[in-house]
Design a protein around this motif. Structure first.
Motif, PDB file in Angstrom:
ATOM      1  N   GLU A 522      35.645 -17.292  29.026  1.00 19.96           N
ATOM      2  CA  GLU A 522      35.924 -15.860  29.174  1.00 19.96           C
ATOM      3  C   GLU A 522      37.109 -15.507  28.286  1.00 19.96           C
ATOM      4  O   GLU A 522      38.260 -15.770  28.628  1.00 19.96           O
ATOM      5  CB  GLU A 522      36.228 -15.532  30.634  1.00 19.96           C
ATOM      6  N   VAL A 523      36.825 -14.970  27.110  1.00 14.61           N
ATOM      7  CA  VAL A 523      37.876 -14.581  26.173  1.00 14.61           C
ATOM      8  C   VAL A 523      38.211 -13.110  26.426  1.00 14.61           C
ATOM      9  O   VAL A 523      37.357 -12.238  26.292  1.00 14.61           O
ATOM     10  CB  VAL A 523      37.446 -14.807  24.719  1.00 14.61           C
ATOM     11  N   VAL A 524      39.461 -12.859  26.792  1.00 18.46           N
ATOM     12  CA  VAL A 524      39.881 -11.523  27.205  1.00 18.46           C
ATOM     13  C   VAL A 524      41.038 -11.043  26.349  1.00 18.46           C
ATOM     14  O   VAL A 524      42.015 -11.764  26.133  1.00 18.46           O
ATOM     15  CB  VAL A 524      40.315 -11.518  28.687  1.00 18.46           C
ATOM     16  N   CYS A 525      40.922  -9.824  25.851  1.00 19.11           N
ATOM     17  CA  CYS A 525      42.034  -9.137  25.185  1.00 19.11           C
ATOM     18  C   CYS A 525      42.627  -8.152  26.191  1.00 19.11           C
ATOM     19  O   CYS A 525      41.887  -7.378  26.804  1.00 19.11           O
ATOM     20  CB  CYS A 525      41.552  -8.378  23.947  1.00 19.11           C
ATOM     21  N   MET A 526      43.949  -8.184  26.335  1.00 23.01           N
ATOM     22  CA  MET A 526      44.580  -7.365  27.357  1.00 23.01           C
ATOM     23  C   MET A 526      45.892  -6.774  26.868  1.00 23.01           C
ATOM     24  O   MET A 526      46.673  -7.452  26.187  1.00 23.01           O
ATOM     25  CB  MET A 526      44.843  -8.225  28.608  1.00 23.01           C
TER      26      MET A 526
END
Length: 550
Positions: A522-526
């Motif tokens: 799960e690659v997440v940009c935040m």
């Protein structure tokens, strides 16, 4: 070279223009943040959910909304362990078959009415009711007689969930279920209001005025193919601890568009950034790779309906040698290293390597085929099936839902099958809602799919393929497999239970009604100001404890 650069610049400008049009109502600056005194965030969930009805939803994008709008008997903490939710405490009988939940008296619906044990009894029986046609009905089968009710062999009154008073729910299970408390945090087990649902059964979940929920956030607007907008629920029992004022769930499917929106500050959070960007995003800290308990795979239509879709394709896909040839011809290592590029692991089984077993350890998966292609074995199997070097083999079709990443994978598999087997494959992409409908109707030949765990146990991956299960998209049927799953669910001895699950996976991997490709990450940009978001390995985003710093 100059022409190439010019084209790329034009493409970037078009992408930015598209992203800008998506948020046109926001003005030139994002409304995210605290400038207005309100803590507002915009989160992309990747598609417009087919439904956000807890009893009917079967998609991750829908669940991301539901788990913030509703609350079950339990919640999951930051380590994904069950903690009190609507139930403030519970007792479990010595034999592990009876759970008595005591609901907190201050739990309320978003319209101010009290949440009662009867709301849970109604919701669970509704999900199990054959007339509801819930694809997740089988998830309620842990409750005594729920499966019999779903198959019209028992009545609703015989289902083992009873509200003995407004604050007490007594649940009787078919067999000891070590992860049952975790299940009660899953969306299908969320309560729903009988008066609300039955007044408008088809559309109650599509309108803010009727989407009555009991979680930390309540719907204010639903704009199809645009956003689902929620605000803090003042009637939530723990509202004083909820720090965000508003969440706008955006439904952008195009990776370039939503990534451009994130870079320009119009999105605060997204997952699945463009594959070509991911390595650098992870390197510079813009993105973080979270544990994700799931498998990306292709379904092979082996159902009776396959004949109606395409008779030639149905004929070849019914041959297990063909199904295995297609599997062996795929280089999964190349797929994750050169195509997806987000830290995924090649899937050499269906149950992911991170799955736990009943003893608290790892499931110890087998490698049913190599991570790299075994072209010799693939060619041998295809020749044995009567198609040497692909001669006489019909053209197949891969169905996938709109997203550049899915297209990249499909094109790579298409190329591998052409190069390694000499067979031709065409590609068909559709929007997510259509994709789900086609899967449910088994109106495809080969179709992209993905399964994210509902709880951390191998059973969540394998029991969906029992005969007649609504989530059994390949239409697979094997009585011996069904028997093993049933035995594993009834087995109280943890070691014996694990052995039965391994036998079940052995059986289905030998029959190969699907082709596992890789284990998810799960690659997440935040937004770096967004804190304490719980990114669950089950694919959910929980904002109950989240905060947006000034």
């Amino acid at each position: 070279m100059l022409k190439s650069k010019k084209s790329k610049m034009l493409a970037l400008l078009v992408t930015l223009a598209v992203a800008g049009s998506v948020f046109a109502g926001c003005g030139s600056k994002s409304t995210s943040g605290t400038a207005s005194g309100k803590k507002v965030i915009k989160v992309n969930i990747g598609a417009d959910p087919k439904t956000i009805d807890p009893g009917l939803n079967n998609s991750v994008e829908g669940a991301k909304v539901i788990c913030n709008a509703f609350e079950g008997l339990t919640n999951l903490d930051k380590d994904d362990k069950p903690i009190p939710g609507v139930a403030e405490k519970w007792e479990i009988s010595k034999d592990g078959l009876t759970y008595t939940f005591h609901l907190r008296k201050d739990a309320k619906w978003s319209d101010g009415k009290p949440v009662t044990a009867k709301d849970f009894e109604y919701a669970w029986k509704r999900a199990a009711d054959p007339n509801t046609a819930s694809e997740y009905a089988y998830q309620i089968y842990y409750v005594k007689n729920a499966e019999n009710y779903n198959k019209k062999k028992a009545t609703a009154d015989e289902v083992g969930v009873k509200a003995t008073d407004d604050q007490t729910l007594v649940v009787t299970l078919e067999g000891p279920t070590l992860y049952f408390l975790s299940l009660t945090a899953f969306p299908t087990y969320a309560p729903v209001r009988k008066d609300i649902v039955e007044k408008n059964p088809k559309d109650w979940a599509n309108k803010a005025e009727t989407y009555i929920s009991n979680g930390p956030f309540v719907m204010k607007e639903y704009k199809p193919k645009d956003s689902l907008n929620f605000e803090k629920n003042p009637n939530y029992w723990n509202a004083k601890e909820v720090k965000l004022d508003r969440i706008e769930f955006k439904t952008l499917e195009n990776e370039s568009s939503y990534f451009a929106a994130f870079k320009s500050g119009q999105l605060d959070m997204l997952d699945k950034p463009p594959a070509q960007e991911t390595p650098n995003l992870l390197k510079d800290g813009t993105a973080v790779a979270y544990p994700y308990l799931g498998t990306y795979y292709y379904n092979l239509n082996v159902s009776p309906n396959a004949e109606n879709v395409n008779a030639e394709a149905a004929k070849v896909l019914k041959d297990v040698r063909v199904r295995k040839a297609l599997t062996y011809a795929i280089d999964r290592t190349a797929l994750v290293e050169k195509v997806t590029k987000s830290g995924e692991k090649p899937a050499t089984s269906f149950v992911p390597s991170a799955a736990s077993d009943s003893n608290g350890g790892k499931f110890k998966n087998k490698e049913y085929y190599p991570a790299t292609a075994d072209v010799a074995q693939a060619k041998k199997l295809l020749a044995e099936a009567g198609y040497p070097d692909g001669q006489g083999f019909p053209k197949l079709e891969i169905l996938y839902n709109t997203m550049q990443g899915h297209q990249n994978v499909a094109q790579a598999v298409q190329d591998m099958w052409k190069k390694n087997l000499g067979i031709d494959v065409q590609l068909r992409n559709v929007e997510r809602k259509v994709h789900l409908t086609e899967l449910n109707k088994r109106n495809y030949q080969i179709a992209r799919d993905g399964w994210i765990a509902d709880y951390n146990d191998p059973m969540t991956f394998i029991d969906q393929f029992t005969t007649g299960n609504e989530q059994n998209h390949p239409g697979y049927a094997n009585a011996e497999f069904d028997k093993l799953i049933k035995a594993a669910k009834a087995e109280a001895d943890a070691t014996k239970r694990v052995a039965l699950m391994h036998q079940a996976e052995d059986t289905i991997m030998n029959d190969m009604p699907f082709i596992p490709l890789y284990e998810y990450t799960e690659v997440v940009c935040m937004n770096k100001k967004l804190k304490n978001v719980h990114v669950s390995p089950l694919g959910f985003f929980y904002f109950r404890d989240a905060d947006l710093e000034k």
